[in-house]
Enzyme design. Structure first.
Site, PDB file in Angstrom:
ATOM      1  CG  MET A  51      -3.102   0.988   8.203  1.00 34.18           C
ATOM      2  SD  MET A  51      -2.085  -0.496   8.001  1.00 34.18           S
ATOM      3  CE  MET A  51      -3.248  -1.604   7.215  1.00 34.18           C
ATOM      4  CG  ASP A  53      -4.364   6.595   2.450  1.00 41.30           C
ATOM      5  OD1 ASP A  53      -5.433   5.978   2.551  1.00 41.30           O
ATOM      6  OD2 ASP A  53      -4.281   7.789   2.118  1.00 41.30           O
ATOM      7  CG  PHE A 111      -3.941  14.001   6.212  1.00 44.12           C
ATOM      8  CD1 PHE A 111      -4.250  13.669   7.523  1.00 44.12           C
ATOM      9  CD2 PHE A 111      -4.928  14.592   5.442  1.00 44.12           C
ATOM     10  CE1 PHE A 111      -5.520  13.912   8.065  1.00 44.12           C
ATOM     11  CE2 PHE A 111      -6.197  14.846   5.961  1.00 44.12           C
ATOM     12  CZ  PHE A 111      -6.491  14.504   7.275  1.00 44.12           C
ATOM     13  CG  ASP A 179      -3.061  12.085  -0.209  1.00 40.04           C
ATOM     14  OD1 ASP A 179      -2.943  12.383   0.996  1.00 40.04           O
ATOM     15  OD2 ASP A 179      -4.144  11.711  -0.711  1.00 40.04           O
ATOM     16  CD  GLU A 229      -8.588  10.958  -0.408  1.00 42.95           C
ATOM     17  OE1 GLU A 229      -8.708   9.733  -0.251  1.00 42.95           O
ATOM     18  OE2 GLU A 229      -8.828  11.797   0.483  1.00 42.95           O
ATOM     19  CD1 TRP A 320      -7.716  -6.677  14.824  1.00 42.22           C
ATOM     20  CD2 TRP A 320      -7.510  -6.086  12.675  1.00 42.22           C
ATOM     21  NE1 TRP A 320      -8.204  -7.713  14.050  1.00 42.22           N
ATOM     22  CE2 TRP A 320      -8.086  -7.379  12.736  1.00 42.22           C
ATOM     23  CE3 TRP A 320      -7.271  -5.503  11.424  1.00 42.22           C
ATOM     24  CZ2 TRP A 320      -8.428  -8.102  11.596  1.00 42.22           C
ATOM     25  CZ3 TRP A 320      -7.615  -6.226  10.289  1.00 42.22           C
ATOM     26  CH2 TRP A 320      -8.186  -7.514  10.384  1.00 42.22           C
TER      27      TRP A 320
END
Ligand SMILES: *[C@@H]1O[C@H](CO)[C@@H](O)[C@H](O)[C@H]1NC(C)=O
Ligand SMILES: *[C@@H]1O[C@H](CO)[C@@H](O)[C@H](O)[C@H]1NC(C)=O
Ligand SMILES: *[C@@H]1O[C@H](CO)[C@@H](O)[C@H](O)[C@H]1NC(C)=O
Ligand SMILES: *[C@@H]1O[C@H](CO)[C@@H](O)[C@H](O)[C@H]1NC(C)=O
Ligand SMILES: *[C@@H]1O[C@H](CO)[C@@H](O)[C@H](O)[C@H]1NC(C)=O
Ligand SMILES: *[C@@H]1O[C@H](CO)[C@@H](O)[C@H](O)[C@H]1NC(C)=O
Ligand SMILES: *[C@@H]1O[C@H](CO)[C@@H](O)[C@H](O)[C@H]1NC(C)=O
Ligand SMILES: *[C@@H]1O[C@H](CO)[C@@H](O)[C@H](O)[C@H]1NC(C)=O
Ligand SMILES: *[C@@H]1O[C@H](CO)[C@@H](O)[C@H](O)[C@H]1NC(C)=O
Ligand SMILES: *[C@@H]1O[C@H](CO)[C@@H](O)[C@H](O)[C@H]1NC(C)=O
Ligand SMILES: *[C@@H]1O[C@H](CO)[C@@H](O)[C@H](O)[C@H]1NC(C)=O
Ligand SMILES: CC(=O)N[C@H]1CO[C@H](CO)[C@@H](O)[C@@H]1O
Length: 552
Positions: A51, A53, A111, A179, A229, A320
């Site tokens: 994982m 953002d 994204f 983003d 970002e 993970w």
């Protein structure tokens, strides 16, 4: 027993297709094992794999929080990006949902972005409902671009999405344009989008989420790092020292990744004014949301920033990677000497609070708590220091908090100096499960807690430790520090000690155990299977799922 197998297929629904990788389950959540010794118990982390953002968080009309996240379901590094999905009604107990957004083609990646509930059908996608959800996000056509902005809509409250057939809604030839974060302003929508390597945040307007017009650019402010970002624009209350709202301002947050002052990434923010088209910062100062380096890509809507890191051992040992921070209530306050800062306050922990392990009032003294019997390994620590006569403070006036593994001797240290420059530090260098040259050991900040006016001062520290993540809130959240750490043996002994505090200072300490938010969802095999909590059948999206079940 049956095995679930999704078949590779380029399937078509109406006019827009999606690509489903054979290894990626559709229609069911990805199962996860949340029992590993490094696995946080009150934080969200993905069931398996990678994982990064957090994306598109919103609250639906039933009081359910939807968290989407950048998710590679086929690996423990970034790559095959999808939008994973989880829901919660209390911010601590998360139910893993089926993956919400699949890429349109094998070589296109979904994204980051955001989502809004289109109550008034401004998009026209929702003829008969007021709970339609529109997601706006970047599609990256390979890693070298172009990156374009696209939308998808959900008829079932955000569980499944269909691509709009007029995509992209913002075209581009740039490989570094991404983003989008959407908010409402008056009767239209505003998106902030990063032109990452030009260090520009584009501010766009749209009446309908489809037709976007560039309104202004916010260019080259603050720290640049190597890229901008995940810009976020949010309206935030300004509170006085009693907690009353006295004003409101906008905050523009920008994540720097990589190239932050300590390497890696950081989120910077600017308080300011926004008039619908232009953002004007108040002054030229740059402020950071976190003084450590493991907190990145902050997303607001009742902020859930993310703490991620690239090459950590959980991927190898437990399959993970990355964890979101605890939800934080953010507001602006007037910090001593500094002026407006964004305070981070822990949201109500009551859904996960368990037994009190210690309540003490000390002056100069210490508190030791063996928490080896706390199954979750997670604690909440609160310490208020009051009645501090700052004229009597010495360079040795300190409060230290540490967590140790008696088995391995590993220790996570933190502490505050009430004198001098008022530094607060965290040291993870005595934890041995992971190290490399970029894994900074020691972090510190200066927390100016007293205005030197001669009146008695107070100071507060709150901390949550959760197996492999520590979040510290310094002086009511004036500053926050988030660090990930990877012990070879579980930490299980807390030690809090004060030294050389002036006569009259009082330290009120409480240590509470926290209940695992995941354990109650585990089946007999220790697996959290998640839940496909769809309330209605989305039109069309179901048709895109090709699946086969084999009885074994
Ligand atoms: C929806 O429309 C109503 C009536 O015009 C308005 O008051 C409300 O603010 C709108 N809601 C949103 C989220 O735009
Ligand atoms: C929603 O928008 C679509 C397209 O403009 C329109 O056909 C439909 O009537 C609208 N529904 C409502 C309830 O406003
Ligand atoms: C809220 O729950 C009801 C009953 O399950 C459901 O019909 C409705 O679609 C849900 N609303 C949203 C916004 O998800
Ligand atoms: C992308 O480049 C092509 C070729 O130069 C040009 O025609 C097109 O307008 C450009 N698109 C955008 C969105 O700038
Ligand atoms: C998009 O919005 C602009 C500005 O509001 C308007 O001039 C233009 O006609 C719109 N285009 C479409 C296709 O609706
Ligand atoms: C918003 O602010 C910009 C920059 O100060 C200004 O040029 C513009 O006219 C303002 N717009 C409105 C609607 O006030
Ligand atoms: C913050 O506090 C300082 C010093 O008390 C004061 O001068 C300033 O006006 C305050 N600023 C705000 C935004 O309240
Ligand atoms: C702090 O200590 C100094 C020196 O003993 C004393 O003069 C002063 O009154 C004290 N201040 C307060 C607020 O008690
Ligand atoms: C610390 O002070 C805060 C604010 O007054 C209070 O809510 C909290 O319960 C106190 N904690 C302890 C351990 O005394
Ligand atoms: C899954 O959803 C069903 C139906 O909404 C509900 O009864 C059940 O308790 C849920 N299970 C979990 C683990 O959330
Ligand atoms: C959802 O709707 C589609 C199209 O009407 C239908 O084919 C499918 O069986 C439905 N799925 C469920 C789970 O009800
Ligand atoms: C995103 C991020 O912060 N990545 C950092 C994780 O840690 C490694 C090792 O310390 C750094 O190299 C990354 O920059």
């Amino acid at each position: 027993m049956f095995a679930f197998v999704a078949v590779a297929a380029k399937v078509t629904s109406q006019s827009v297709s999606t690509y489903v990788n054979p290894a990626v389950p559709t229609g069911e959540p990805v199962p996860g094992d949340y029992t590993g010794p490094l696995r946080p118990q009150i934080h969200f982390s993905p069931p398996q794999n990678f994982m990064n953002d957090p994306n598109g968080m919103f609250l639906d009309a039933n009081g359910t929080w939807h968290l989407y996240y950048q998710y590679n379901p086929t690996g423990i590094v970034g790559g095959n990006q999808h939008w994973g999905h989880a829901t919660s009604t209390d911010f601590y107990h998360w139910v893993n949902q089926p993956i919400a957004l699949f890429p349109p083609e094998e070589t296109v990646y979904v994204f980051s972005g955001s989502a809004v509930v289109d109550v008034n059908n401004t998009s026209g996608f929702f003829p008969d409902q007021d709970n339609g959800v529109v997601a706006i996000f970047t599609l990256a056509h390979g890693y070298y671009g172009p990156q374009t902005q696209n939308i998808a809509y959900s008829h079932d409250g955000g569980y499944t999405f269909e691509y709009y057939d007029g995509n992209p809604v913002i075209a581009s030839n740039s490989s570094q344009f991404r983003d989008p974060k959407v908010i409402r302003y008056d009767d239209y929508c505003v998106a902030v989008i990063a032109y990452s390597q030009e260090f520009v945040v584009g501010i766009y307007n749209s009446p309908d989420l489809k037709n976007w017009t560039l309104a202004s650019n916010f260019a080259r402010h603050g720290l640049l790092g190597a890229q901008y970002e995940c810009p976020n624009l949010v309206k935030m209350p300004v509170r006085d020292s009693n907690g009353s709202m006295v004003d409101s301002k906008y905050v523009l947050a920008i994540s720097i990744q990589p190239g932050a002052p300590l390497g890696g990434s950081i989120t910077e923010y600017f308080p300011g004014d926004f008039n619908g088209t232009h953002f004007t910062p108040l002054g030229s100062a740059t402020r950071l949301t976190d003084f450590a380096k493991d907190n990145y890509a902050a997303q607001f809507f009742h902020g859930i920033p993310d703490a991620q890191n690239a090459t950590v051992p959980t991927g190898i040992l437990e399959g993970w990677r990355s964890v979101t921070t605890l939800p934080r209530d953010n507001y602006l306050k007037n910090a001593t000497r500094i002026g407006l800062v964004m305070a981070n306050e822990l949201c109500d922990l009551s859904p996960v609070l368990d037994a009190s392990l210690n309540q003490s009032t000390i002056g100069n003294g210490s508190v030791t708590v063996d928490y080896s019997t706390v199954d979750s390994g997670a604690l909440y620590i609160d310490a208020n220091v009051t009645g501090i006569n700052t004229t009597l403070v010495t360079p040795d006036s300190t409060l230290n908090l540490s967590f140790t593994s008696p088995a391995s001797g590993e220790t996570l240290q933190s502490g505050f100096f009430f004198g001098g420059d008022n530094p607060f530090f965290i040291n993870r260098g005595l934890i041995r499960g992971f190290d490399n040259v970029f894994f900074t050991d020691k972090f510190s900040t200066a927390n100016i807690y007293s205005d030197g006016s001669g009146s008695l001062a107070s100071w507060r520290m709150q901390a949550v430790i959760d197996r492999s993540i520590l979040e510290v809130f310094v002086n009511g959240g004036d500053q926050a520090g988030t660090v990930l750490f990877y012990p070879t043996q579980p930490l299980s002994l807390l030690h809090l000690a004060t030294r050389d505090l002036p006569t009259g200072a009082k330290v009120s300490v409480s240590v509470l155990a926290l209940k695992s938010a995941w354990a109650e969802y585990e089946n007999e095999q220790g697996t959290v299977v998640g839940n496909a909590t769809r309330t209605t059948n989305s039109t069309g999206r179901q048709d895109m799922i090709y699946e086969t079940e084999f009885l074994v």
